[in-house]
Scaffold this motif. Structure first.
Motif, mmCIF file in Angstrom:
data_model
loop_
_atom_site.group_PDB
_atom_site.id
_atom_site.type_symbol
_atom_site.label_atom_id
_atom_site.label_comp_id
_atom_site.label_asym_id
_atom_site.label_seq_id
_atom_site.Cartn_x
_atom_site.Cartn_y
_atom_site.Cartn_z
ATOM 1 N N VAL A 176 0.845 -1.188 0.000
ATOM 2 C CA VAL A 176 0.000 0.000 0.000
ATOM 3 C C VAL A 176 0.882 1.240 0.000
ATOM 4 O O VAL A 176 1.766 1.384 0.842
ATOM 5 C CB VAL A 176 -0.949 0.017 1.226
ATOM 6 C CG1 VAL A 176 -1.858 1.235 1.189
ATOM 7 C CG2 VAL A 176 -1.756 -1.272 1.287
ATOM 8 N N ALA A 177 0.631 2.139 -0.940
ATOM 9 C CA ALA A 177 1.351 3.410 -1.038
ATOM 10 C C ALA A 177 0.432 4.535 -0.571
ATOM 11 O O ALA A 177 -0.744 4.318 -0.266
ATOM 12 C CB ALA A 177 1.799 3.639 -2.486
ATOM 13 N N ALA A 178 0.978 5.734 -0.534
ATOM 14 C CA ALA A 178 0.198 6.908 -0.138
ATOM 15 C C ALA A 178 -1.056 7.008 -1.000
ATOM 16 O O ALA A 178 -1.038 6.693 -2.190
ATOM 17 C CB ALA A 178 1.053 8.165 -0.288
ATOM 18 N N LEU A 223 -4.629 4.853 7.023
ATOM 19 C CA LEU A 223 -4.956 6.172 6.470
ATOM 20 C C LEU A 223 -6.025 6.046 5.376
ATOM 21 O O LEU A 223 -6.941 6.874 5.306
ATOM 22 C CB LEU A 223 -3.710 6.848 5.915
ATOM 23 C CG LEU A 223 -2.654 7.280 6.947
ATOM 24 C CD1 LEU A 223 -1.418 7.830 6.241
ATOM 25 C CD2 LEU A 223 -3.224 8.291 7.932
ATOM 26 N N ALA A 224 -5.934 5.018 4.552
ATOM 27 C CA ALA A 224 -6.935 4.802 3.495
ATOM 28 C C ALA A 224 -8.310 4.539 4.106
ATOM 29 O O ALA A 224 -9.326 5.025 3.592
ATOM 30 C CB ALA A 224 -6.517 3.650 2.588
ATOM 31 N N VAL A 225 -8.340 3.783 5.200
ATOM 32 C CA VAL A 225 -9.613 3.521 5.885
ATOM 33 C C VAL A 225 -10.152 4.821 6.488
ATOM 34 O O VAL A 225 -11.335 5.148 6.332
ATOM 35 C CB VAL A 225 -9.443 2.421 6.955
ATOM 36 C CG1 VAL A 225 -10.691 2.315 7.829
ATOM 37 C CG2 VAL A 225 -9.123 1.084 6.297
ATOM 38 N N GLN A 261 -9.662 7.795 5.515
ATOM 39 C CA GLN A 261 -10.100 8.691 4.432
ATOM 40 C C GLN A 261 -11.358 8.173 3.733
ATOM 41 O O GLN A 261 -11.867 8.816 2.824
ATOM 42 C CB GLN A 261 -8.971 8.845 3.401
ATOM 43 C CG GLN A 261 -7.756 9.562 3.929
ATOM 44 C CD GLN A 261 -6.545 9.424 3.009
ATOM 45 O OE1 GLN A 261 -6.625 8.850 1.926
ATOM 46 N NE2 GLN A 261 -5.422 9.941 3.469
ATOM 47 N N GLY A 262 -11.838 7.015 4.150
ATOM 48 C CA GLY A 262 -13.052 6.456 3.572
ATOM 49 C C GLY A 262 -12.835 5.748 2.240
ATOM 50 O O GLY A 262 -13.803 5.408 1.560
ATOM 51 N N LEU A 263 -11.582 5.498 1.864
ATOM 52 C CA LEU A 263 -11.306 4.796 0.610
ATOM 53 C C LEU A 263 -11.723 3.326 0.712
ATOM 54 O O LEU A 263 -12.127 2.735 -0.286
ATOM 55 C CB LEU A 263 -9.825 4.901 0.243
ATOM 56 C CG LEU A 263 -9.288 6.315 0.019
ATOM 57 C CD1 LEU A 263 -7.786 6.281 -0.216
ATOM 58 C CD2 LEU A 263 -10.011 6.966 -1.152
ATOM 59 N N TRP A 264 -11.568 2.751 1.893
ATOM 60 C CA TRP A 264 -11.958 1.364 2.139
ATOM 61 C C TRP A 264 -12.828 1.335 3.388
ATOM 62 O O TRP A 264 -12.619 2.105 4.316
ATOM 63 C CB TRP A 264 -10.746 0.465 2.380
ATOM 64 C CG TRP A 264 -9.679 0.545 1.327
ATOM 65 C CD1 TRP A 264 -9.827 0.873 0.005
ATOM 66 C CD2 TRP A 264 -8.285 0.316 1.516
ATOM 67 N NE1 TRP A 264 -8.607 0.838 -0.635
ATOM 68 C CE2 TRP A 264 -7.641 0.501 0.267
ATOM 69 C CE3 TRP A 264 -7.508 -0.045 2.606
ATOM 70 C CZ2 TRP A 264 -6.272 0.345 0.089
ATOM 71 C CZ3 TRP A 264 -6.146 -0.200 2.429
ATOM 72 C CH2 TRP A 264 -5.541 -0.016 1.180
ATOM 73 N N GLN A 265 -13.806 0.439 3.410
ATOM 74 C CA GLN A 265 -14.647 0.222 4.589
ATOM 75 C C GLN A 265 -14.607 -1.260 4.944
ATOM 76 O O GLN A 265 -15.502 -2.018 4.547
ATOM 77 C CB GLN A 265 -16.095 0.666 4.328
ATOM 78 C CG GLN A 265 -16.278 2.157 4.221
ATOM 79 C CD GLN A 265 -16.261 2.640 2.775
ATOM 80 O OE1 GLN A 265 -16.628 1.926 1.866
ATOM 81 N NE2 GLN A 265 -15.813 3.868 2.571
ATOM 82 N N PRO A 266 -13.561 -1.678 5.657
ATOM 83 C CA PRO A 266 -13.441 -3.109 5.958
ATOM 84 C C PRO A 266 -14.595 -3.630 6.806
ATOM 85 O O PRO A 266 -15.033 -2.978 7.746
ATOM 86 C CB PRO A 266 -12.130 -3.216 6.740
ATOM 87 C CG PRO A 266 -11.476 -1.885 6.667
ATOM 88 C CD PRO A 266 -12.481 -0.890 6.220
ATOM 89 N N GLN A 267 -15.075 -4.802 6.416
ATOM 90 C CA GLN A 267 -16.114 -5.506 7.155
ATOM 91 C C GLN A 267 -15.458 -6.651 7.933
ATOM 92 O O GLN A 267 -14.390 -7.138 7.534
ATOM 93 C CB GLN A 267 -17.159 -6.075 6.185
ATOM 94 C CG GLN A 267 -17.794 -5.033 5.285
ATOM 95 C CD GLN A 267 -18.546 -3.982 6.074
ATOM 96 O OE1 GLN A 267 -19.381 -4.297 6.914
ATOM 97 N NE2 GLN A 267 -18.232 -2.712 5.814
#
Length: 172
Positions: A94-96, A142-144, A146-152
Motif C-alpha cells: 500500500v502506497a500513499a 490512512l486509506a480507511v 479517508q473512507g477509501l476502504w470500509q473493511p467488514q
C-alpha cells in the motif's frame, strides 16, 4: 506466462505436478521446502529456505496463476509447482493515497476489504483476494480513515471460501 514456458508445455504436456515444495508467506516472500523441511513441520510454522535470487523470484512471479479449483501454482516449464499459501494468494503493498500493488508488482484497485479474526486486513481486487503487507498497515489505516476502504468483519476461512482459495493444494 513466459514464451519459453508455453513452448515447454507443448513439448512435454504430461509432466507430473509438484506439491509441497514452494510456499508464499503473508509478507510476499517465497520459500523452497525440500523433503527434510516438509517432514520437519507444516508451513508456515517451518518455512524452509527463503528464495533471494531476484531473477528466480521474477520468473516465479511472471508464471504464477491459479487453477480452476482455487489452487495457486508456478508454471516451471512443463511442470506445475503448486504453492502453499500462508494467508492468501496475493500480498498487497500500500502506497500513499491507498494505491495498492501486488507482491508481484501488478497495480490494482480495491473492490472490497475485510478484517479477519486476527485483525489482518484483506482486500479483493480484479486479481483476487490478498492480504495487506504488515509493513504497510499505516498507509492502509490512512486509506480507511479517508473512507477509501470500509473493511467488514469476516472469518479468514469464509474469505477463502468466498474467493475459492485453497491454502494447501494436495495431489488428487
Amino acid at each position: 506466462m513466459d514464451p519459453i514456458v508455453e513452448a515447454a508445455l507443448k513439448k512435454w504436456p504430461n509432466v507430473p505436478h509438484c506439491y509441497g515444495w514452494l510456499a508464499l508467506d503473508a509478507r510476499g516472500d517465497w520459500y523452497m521446502r525440500d523433503e527434510r523441511i516438509q517432514h520437519a513441520g507444516p508451513f508456515p510454522q517451518v518455512k524452509g529456505s527463503r528464495i533471494e535470487h531476484r531473477k528466480l523470484i521474477e520468473f516465479i512471479e511472471r508464471n504464477y496463476a491459479a487453477d480452476a479449483t482455487g489452487c495457486w501454482f508456478f508454471q516451471n516449464g512443463p511442470q506445475r509447482v503448486y504453492v502453499e499459501l500462508e494467508a492468501a494468494p496475493w500480498v498487497w503493498r500500500v502506497a500513499a493515497g491507498g494505491q495498492i500493488s501486488s507482491h508481484t508488482g501488478l497495480p490494482c484497485e480495491a473492490q472490497a476489504s475485510w478484517l479477519d479474526e486476527q485483525d489482518r486486513l484483506f482486500i479483493a481486487t480484479r486479481l483476487g483476494l490478498g492480504i495487506v503487507h504488515s509493513m504497510d498497515m499505516h498507509e492502509a489505516a490512512l486509506a480507511v480513515e479517508q473512507g477509501l476502504w470500509q473493511p467488514q468483519a469476516a472469518r479468514h476461512a469464509d474469505l477463502l471460501a468466498r474467493h475459492a482459495v485453497q491454502l494447501k493444494p494436495l495431489p488428487p
